[in-house]
Design a protein around this motif. Structure first.
Motif, PDB file in Angstrom:
ATOM      1  N   LEU A   8      65.260  23.976  31.135  1.00 46.57           N
ATOM      2  CA  LEU A   8      64.740  23.827  32.600  1.00 46.57           C
ATOM      3  C   LEU A   8      63.562  23.145  32.711  1.00 46.57           C
ATOM      4  CD1 LEU A   8      65.258  27.427  33.973  1.00 46.57           C
ATOM      5  CD2 LEU A   8      66.932  25.362  34.088  1.00 46.57           C
ATOM      6  N   ASP A   9      62.628  22.946  31.483  1.00 43.25           N
ATOM      7  CA  ASP A   9      61.491  22.299  31.527  1.00 43.25           C
ATOM      8  C   ASP A   9      61.810  21.087  30.386  1.00 43.25           C
ATOM      9  OD1 ASP A   9      59.090  21.135  30.752  1.00 43.25           O
ATOM     10  OD2 ASP A   9      58.063  22.806  31.416  1.00 43.25           O
TER      11      ASP A   9
ATOM     12  N   ILE B  67      59.554  30.820  36.638  1.00 50.80           N
ATOM     13  CA  ILE B  67      60.551  30.270  37.309  1.00 50.80           C
ATOM     14  C   ILE B  67      60.293  31.108  38.842  1.00 50.80           C
ATOM     15  CG2 ILE B  67      62.388  31.637  36.772  1.00 50.80           C
ATOM     16  CD1 ILE B  67      64.094  29.244  37.384  1.00 50.80           C
TER      17      ILE B  67
ATOM     18  N   GLN C  58      61.997  20.606  39.219  1.00 48.43           N
ATOM     19  CA  GLN C  58      61.037  21.316  38.462  1.00 48.43           C
ATOM     20  C   GLN C  58      60.024  22.025  39.222  1.00 48.43           C
ATOM     21  OE1 GLN C  58      60.620  20.418  34.156  1.00 48.43           O
ATOM     22  NE2 GLN C  58      58.713  21.515  34.173  1.00 48.43           N
TER      23      GLN C  58
ATOM     24  N   VAL D 227      58.946  26.021  37.829  1.00 53.18           N
ATOM     25  CA  VAL D 227      59.357  25.853  36.291  1.00 53.18           C
ATOM     26  C   VAL D 227      58.277  25.444  35.562  1.00 53.18           C
ATOM     27  CG1 VAL D 227      60.939  25.345  34.409  1.00 53.18           C
ATOM     28  CG2 VAL D 227      61.930  26.113  36.569  1.00 53.18           C
TER      29      VAL D 227
ATOM     30  N   GLU E 162      57.236  26.029  31.185  1.00 52.34           N
ATOM     31  CA  GLU E 162      57.208  26.535  29.950  1.00 52.34           C
ATOM     32  C   GLU E 162      56.495  26.097  29.094  1.00 52.34           C
ATOM     33  OE1 GLU E 162      62.225  27.379  30.654  1.00 52.34           O
ATOM     34  OE2 GLU E 162      61.566  26.271  28.889  1.00 52.34           O
TER      35      GLU E 162
END
Length: 286
Positions: A146-147, A160, A195, A200, A202
């Protein structure tokens, strides 16, 4: 807000609800608590978990910022890197093809932190989009990319909030966006603003998982900060909104979710014993 100090010199305190599935177990040692799976198989979900939200509607989950979470923990295995080795199991319930082997390291997912239990893991609720801030581990073949700057598997600090208004406005465009994102140059251009809308962020946690480490999450109203042994890991990450529930677990599942539309879920064979061991858990005002 409640203040929690747990040293696990006895059984988990009364606020913690147990969620034990399949070949999962919670093992008090007298000074620690171990979250264990033993010879879990891909035919059945296995989970060892404590949390504080079972039976509650999400609006009554107990935690909101500002707060500080401190956990001292270690794991039986290092992080898996996708490499394989032959494994034999003495369990009659687990048949292993040694020619195929298994990925090395801890298998499945594990971690601790706060989330909104969006996927009905512990009871009947209306499914929803995720909100979370936690230390999260996923072994290969998990691919939660997601990152774009961070690998899709491994030991991470992560946030998130897919329930923000900006994120919900993008939801109707998701099918088209996933098709377009299969063109990697477009993915690199289009995913960063998505994102940001999802809040999000990370970062990989670059410590040896088998050693004892102190993990801290400082959850503020606007930003969250993650550190390990006093060293920053992820700073100024966008905070999800509360209320959220606390969860600490180890299981044998894997998950796939990428911007270009790869979605998947499944279970893994985990020969032998693997565990997460915790000797301190504290939640205090931030």
């Amino acid at each position: 807000m409640d203040i929690v100090h747990e040293d696990f010199t006895g059984k988990p305190g009364p606020r913690w609800q147990r969620h034990i599935v399949g070949n999962g177990a919670l093992e008090p040692t007298g000074s620690t608590l171990r979250f264990v799976t033993t010879d879990a198989t891909s035919r059945r979900y296995s989970d060892a978990q404590i949390d504080d939200y079972q039976g509650l509607p999400r609006r009554h989950f107990p935690w909101r910022p500002p707060l500080r979470l401190t956990v001292r923990a270690r794991f039986s295995h290092p992080a898996g890197d996708g490499s394989t080795r032959p494994v034999l199991s003495s369990s009659a319930s687990l048949t292993v093809n040694s020619a195929e082997g298994f990925t090395t390291g801890l298998r499945g997912t594990a971690g601790f932190g706060f989330w909104n239990d969006p996927f009905l893991m512990t009871g009947a609720r209306v499914p929803t989009f995720p909100r979370a801030l936690w230390f999260f581990y996923g072994s290969p073949p998990s691919d939660m990319k997601l990152d774009l700057r961070v690998a899709g598997h491994g030991w991470k600090a992560a946030t998130i909030d897919a329930l923000r208004p900006a994120a919900l406005l993008l939801a109707p465009l998701a099918p088209l966006a996933m098709l377009v994102m299969n063109l990697r140059p477009l993915c690199r251009a289009l995913w960063p603003p998505i994102q940001r809308a999802l809040n999000v962020r990370e970062a990989m946690v670059e410590v040896e998982m088998t050693g004892w480490h102190t993990y801290v999450i400082e959850w503020g109203a606007e930003q969250a900060h993650f550190s390990v042994d006093g060293e920053p890991v992820l700073e100024d990450a966008p905070s999800p909104r509360g209320p959220l529930g606390f969860v600490m677990w180890l299981d044998n599942q894997y998950m796939v979710a990428t911007p270009w539309g790869r979605l998947g879920w499944g279970l893994l064979d985990t020969p032998g014993r693997q565990w997460m061991e915790v000797d301190r858990l504290a939640v205090e005002p931030g």
